[in-house]
Design an enzyme around this catalytic site. Structure first.
Site, PDB file in Angstrom:
ATOM      1  N   ASN A  12       1.037  -1.289  -0.034  1.00  0.00           N
ATOM      2  CA  ASN A  12      -0.130  -0.381  -0.075  1.00  0.00           C
ATOM      3  C   ASN A  12       0.390   0.730  -0.289  1.00  0.00           C
ATOM      4  O   ASN A  12       1.112   1.624   0.636  1.00  0.00           O
ATOM      5  CB  ASN A  12      -1.008   0.204   1.369  1.00  0.00           C
ATOM      6  CG  ASN A  12      -1.632   1.247   1.697  1.00  0.00           C
ATOM      7  OD1 ASN A  12      -1.835   2.168   0.545  1.00  0.00           O
ATOM      8  ND2 ASN A  12      -2.596   1.164   2.745  1.00  0.00           N
ATOM      9  N   LYS A  14      -0.206   4.429  -0.716  1.00  0.00           N
ATOM     10  CA  LYS A  14      -0.778   5.482   0.242  1.00  0.00           C
ATOM     11  C   LYS A  14      -0.425   6.548  -0.724  1.00  0.00           C
ATOM     12  O   LYS A  14      -0.611   6.436  -1.221  1.00  0.00           O
ATOM     13  CB  LYS A  14      -0.085   5.615   2.069  1.00  0.00           C
ATOM     14  CG  LYS A  14      -0.106   4.883   2.405  1.00  0.00           C
ATOM     15  CD  LYS A  14      -0.390   5.030   3.706  1.00  0.00           C
ATOM     16  CE  LYS A  14       0.158   3.261   4.196  1.00  0.00           C
ATOM     17  NZ  LYS A  14      -0.224   3.379   6.278  1.00  0.00           N
ATOM     18  N   HIS A 101      -9.668   0.639   5.148  1.00  0.00           N
ATOM     19  CA  HIS A 101      -8.262   1.192   5.788  1.00  0.00           C
ATOM     20  C   HIS A 101      -8.200   1.883   6.976  1.00  0.00           C
ATOM     21  O   HIS A 101      -9.773   2.654   6.876  1.00  0.00           O
ATOM     22  CB  HIS A 101      -7.245   1.681   4.511  1.00  0.00           C
ATOM     23  CG  HIS A 101      -6.441   1.602   5.525  1.00  0.00           C
ATOM     24  ND1 HIS A 101      -5.347   2.395   6.225  1.00  0.00           N
ATOM     25  CD2 HIS A 101      -4.636   0.560   5.351  1.00  0.00           C
ATOM     26  CE1 HIS A 101      -4.145   2.283   6.509  1.00  0.00           C
ATOM     27  NE2 HIS A 101      -3.856   1.334   6.174  1.00  0.00           N
ATOM     28  N   GLU A 103      -6.893   4.240   7.726  1.00  0.00           N
ATOM     29  CA  GLU A 103      -6.925   5.663   7.971  1.00  0.00           C
ATOM     30  C   GLU A 103      -8.035   6.529   7.130  1.00  0.00           C
ATOM     31  O   GLU A 103      -8.229   7.632   7.204  1.00  0.00           O
ATOM     32  CB  GLU A 103      -5.599   5.534   6.222  1.00  0.00           C
ATOM     33  CG  GLU A 103      -3.963   5.837   7.715  1.00  0.00           C
ATOM     34  CD  GLU A 103      -3.051   5.762   6.620  1.00  0.00           C
ATOM     35  OE1 GLU A 103      -2.723   5.160   5.799  1.00  0.00           O
ATOM     36  OE2 GLU A 103      -2.464   4.917   7.860  1.00  0.00           O
ATOM     37  N   GLU A 170      -5.213  -5.257  10.631  1.00  0.00           N
ATOM     38  CA  GLU A 170      -4.628  -3.928  11.031  1.00  0.00           C
ATOM     39  C   GLU A 170      -4.971  -3.139  12.126  1.00  0.00           C
ATOM     40  O   GLU A 170      -5.381  -2.440  11.634  1.00  0.00           O
ATOM     41  CB  GLU A 170      -4.130  -3.268   9.389  1.00  0.00           C
ATOM     42  CG  GLU A 170      -3.550  -3.892   7.969  1.00  0.00           C
ATOM     43  CD  GLU A 170      -3.628  -2.671   7.105  1.00  0.00           C
ATOM     44  OE1 GLU A 170      -2.363  -3.346   6.891  1.00  0.00           O
ATOM     45  OE2 GLU A 170      -4.246  -1.927   6.820  1.00  0.00           O
ATOM     46  N   GLY A 176       2.750   2.344  10.608  1.00  0.00           N
ATOM     47  CA  GLY A 176       3.780   2.951  10.574  1.00  0.00           C
ATOM     48  C   GLY A 176       4.411   3.048  12.067  1.00  0.00           C
ATOM     49  O   GLY A 176       4.682   4.416  12.088  1.00  0.00           O
ATOM     50  N   SER A 215       3.481  -2.473  10.210  1.00  0.00           N
ATOM     51  CA  SER A 215       4.847  -2.634  10.536  1.00  0.00           C
ATOM     52  C   SER A 215       5.466  -3.933   9.965  1.00  0.00           C
ATOM     53  O   SER A 215       6.565  -3.650  10.996  1.00  0.00           O
ATOM     54  CB  SER A 215       5.094  -2.245  12.011  1.00  0.00           C
ATOM     55  OG  SER A 215       4.904  -0.332  12.746  1.00  0.00           O
TER      56      SER A 215
END
Ligand code: PEP
Length: 256
Positions: A12, A14, A101, A103, A170, A176, A215
């Site tokens: 991904n 992003k 996702h 985010e 996730e 991250g 991660s």
């Protein structure tokens, strides 16, 4: 495990990359992953602006790296300024679309009901949704990780997808941050996801791939790949370095 659960690693990207960077990275990823093609499915999910360019480059190379998108709209077409339909993504050469996702759930207030409709739109277009689920750190600290993931699963997964669906666990706090759950924690959630999928009608829980994301890097990929019910990885930061992404794909290919 069924043979539909071939390891799968998706990158991904992003909101990263201009045209030149994207072309260079896609070319390097294709060069870094040739040996894994027999044992591991590989996809890259660039930003929407790069899908056509990167898709054309992947087609020219003729390798096994598939193209994926990071989101889609629910509607097929019409008055939806700024949106991109799953059919448009299919037309660009995509095979996969990430939906839900964290985010997007956080930054755009996407609910599980919307994620469900997006996943259905992806199936309607003949593509494979990668449906993301995961608890926040506070939810894990409160002992609610399994309950939250279960709720997101039952709210987000479309019915009747058979095995044409990928789930990605996730944990939000691992994305991250360089932090990952323990192997036992990952195993516990993946087992829970596998069990809960039995309650969604028209899907085959044993045939669906459940990826871990958060991660993942070359240093932990082999250990994560060995965990029961982990069928691959959704990779963010490390997918922007072809060498690291290739090493992660290699770890999953070897875990077969
Ligand atoms: C992601 O955002 O899907 C992700 C897994 O990111 P990272 O690998 O950077 O934690």
């Amino acid at each position: 495990m069924t043979d539909t659960r071939r390891p799968f690693v998706a990158g991904n990207w992003k909101m990263n990359g201009l045209r030149a960077d994207g072309l260079a990275l896609a070319t390097s990823v294709a060069a870094a992953t040739p040996e894994q093609a027999d044992q591991c499915d590989v996809a890259i999910c660039p930003p929407a602006t790069l899908l056509a360019t990167v898709g054309e480059r992947l087609a020219e190379i003729g390798g096994a790296v598939a193209l994926g998108a990071q989101d889609c709209a629910v509607a097929v077409h019409g008055a939806h300024t700024g949106d991109i339909s799953a059919e448009m993504l299919a037309d660009t050469g995509c095979r996969y679309v990430i939906v839900g996702h964290s985010e997007r759930r956080v930054d755009h207030g996407e609910t599980s009901a919307l994620v469900h409709d997006k996943a259905q739109a992806v199936l309607r277009a003949g593509l494979i949704p990668i449906v993301c689920l995961g608890e926040t750190e506070a939810e894990r600290d409160q002992g609610r990780a399994l309950a939250i993931v279960g709720e997101q699963l039952s709210g987000s997964l479309p019915n009747d997808a058979g095995s044409a669906l990928v789930v990605a666990y996730e944990p939000v706090w691992a994305i991250g941050t360089g932090r990952t759950p323990t192997e036992d924690e990952i195993a516990e959630v993946h087992r829970h996801i596998r069990n809960e999928m039995a309650g969604v009608s028209g899907i085959d829980p044993d045939a669906i791939r459940v990826l871990y994301g958060g991660s993942v890097k070359p240093a932990n990929a082999t250990a994560i790949a060995a965990i029961e019910n982990v069928d691959g990885a959704l990779v963010g930061g490390a997918s922007l370095k072809a060498e690291d992404f290739g090493a992660i794909c290699q770890s999953f290919a070897e875990a077969v």
